[in-house]
Design an enzyme around this catalytic site. Sequence first.
Site, PDB file in Angstrom:
ATOM      1  N   LYS A 112      40.009  87.873  18.632  1.00  9.78           N
ATOM      2  CA  LYS A 112      39.759  86.540  18.465  1.00  9.78           C
ATOM      3  C   LYS A 112      39.541  86.033  19.313  1.00  9.78           C
ATOM      4  CE  LYS A 112      40.818  86.711  13.440  1.00  9.78           C
ATOM      5  NZ  LYS A 112      41.620  87.438  13.461  1.00  9.78           N
TER       6      LYS A 112
HETATM    7  C1  LIG Z   1      41.668  87.941  11.684  1.00  9.64           C
HETATM    8  C2  LIG Z   1      42.590  89.293  12.337  1.00  9.64           C
HETATM    9  C3  LIG Z   1      41.620  90.543  10.975  1.00  9.64           C
HETATM   10  C4  LIG Z   1      41.192  89.638   9.936  1.00  9.64           C
HETATM   11  O1  LIG Z   1      39.274  89.801  10.197  1.00  9.64           O
HETATM   12  P1  LIG Z   1      38.745  88.912   9.340  1.00  9.64           P
HETATM   13  O2  LIG Z   1      37.507  88.440  10.340  1.00  9.64           O
HETATM   14  O3  LIG Z   1      39.677  87.565   8.961  1.00  9.64           O
HETATM   15  O4  LIG Z   1      38.350  89.307   8.615  1.00  9.64           O
HETATM   16  C5  LIG Z   1      42.421  91.457  11.075  1.00  9.64           C
HETATM   17  N1  LIG Z   1      43.139  92.115  12.169  1.00  9.64           N
HETATM   18  C6  LIG Z   1      43.931  91.409  12.978  1.00  9.64           C
HETATM   19  C7  LIG Z   1      44.533  91.779  14.084  1.00  9.64           C
HETATM   20  C8  LIG Z   1      42.974  89.690  12.751  1.00  9.64           C
HETATM   21  O5  LIG Z   1      43.840  88.830  13.770  1.00  9.64           O
END
Ligand SMILES: *Cc1c(COP(=O)(O)O)cnc(C)c1O
Length: 462
Positions: A112
């Site tokens: 993120k």
């Molecule tokens: C947010 C997240 C996901 C999922 O990602 P999306 O974009 O919501 O599909 C998977 N793994 C981790 C560690 C995350 O923080």
Amino acid sequence: MKYISTRGQAPELTFEEAMLTGLARDGGLYVPSDIPQMSSEEIAALSGLPYEEVAFRVMWPFVSDSFSETEFRGAIDRAYAGFGHIARAPLKQLAANHFLLELFHGPTLAFKDFAMQLIGQLFQVALERRGETVTIVGATSGDTGSAAIEAFQGLAAVNVFILYPHGRVSEVQRRQMTTPDAANVHALALDGDFDDCQARLKDMFNDFEFRDGVRLAGVNSINFARVLAQVVYYFSAAVSLGAPDRKVSFTVPTGNFGDIFAGFIAKQMGLPIEKLVVATNQNDILHRCLNGQGYHKGETIPSISPSMDIQVSSNFERALFYAYGQDGNAVGQLMDELKSGGFEVSQGAMQALHEVYESGRASEAETLATIKSTLLSSAELVCPHTAVGIKVADEVRSADTPMVTLSTAHPAKFPAAVEEASGMHPPLPQRMSDLYDRPERVTRIANDLSTLEDHIRKHIAN
Ligand SMILES: *Cc1c(COP(=O)(O)O)cnc(C)c1O
């Protein structure tokens, strides 16, 4: 370039407007009206460039009517300067033709950060130029919130409130949200689950008086600027493995469908992606849907990969928009049906989805077993989300196309599951080893719209 809503009833916006708005006023999500193309020569020319230069070249056509080249390059440089790896998104080999794309070298140890760090800088540039401030409210199952608080802390034009489900995030995730001490960032522990957090956030956006009064903005993965930032590492990874002359496949641990939708954009831009594989945990609504069983909400079951514990996958609406030939009315109708539990995907749209996506799921036991087997076979300690991806990738990958599994978080962000699976305690990286000593600041709050709105109005810092 203009941005249009997936439900076809909201005004067209520029990139900057779509970024500052988040959710469209018809309840839809913004997407570009046309997807810019990169030629084989332009893709080949990315080879060997620093990550920041790849980022500029891939994203520039999407944003060039909203930022000057200097502004945009400056934002990219500041966004990634705090990462703990010079390659930003390094590839690591796991097995013959199977690679991990490590997306956890940012300040909060999950992918993120790639989008949030950039969007923080872009918000600040845009708002400063306009002489405006906004209130960002975000819902998180853990990683989005910490990334947002980290990215926006201390930025003058923005107040940030993050809703997370009380008791349902890991201790590292919680501390990353509750320990930054800047006055403009606020962690709110909601009595409910992640779907409640998302629902209250949507309610706030649909309360136009509140929305306009506090100048509400969203940075959840529904924000197209976030998707765009994630397109970049599909290019950097594929080019490292021989694109455009060689096809590459990706497996993506998926919850809200943001990360994998970025892969769809990369493919539409001309990157030769063979397969885009959706990997879910036991909360497998997306896998069931792609298996032809319709899209029907169930109960969210807490798992050891909590960032994927969701039932309503917001960005899947974008995938549906393209699968339905960009028919906003059709998408609007499906979303109405979803309110009363779910919908079936038409045969034509299903076929379109299958041209792009495959899917698989991993149970809790399979996830734990994969953490252990990956440590034994490749000496890599992976987080549970990444393990879900590896398990599914191993089911679908072929010998002749390189498979890249996105490694979405550092194992130290989810130490309990990693230790249970492997017997090894994953240490935090050096640069954040004092996380457990920093004081926490958080407000526990009821799952109630007016309580939330009152709290936010009262705590806006200026
Ligand atoms: C947010 C997240 C996901 C999922 O990602 P999306 O974009 O919501 O599909 C998977 N793994 C981790 C560690 C995350 O923080």
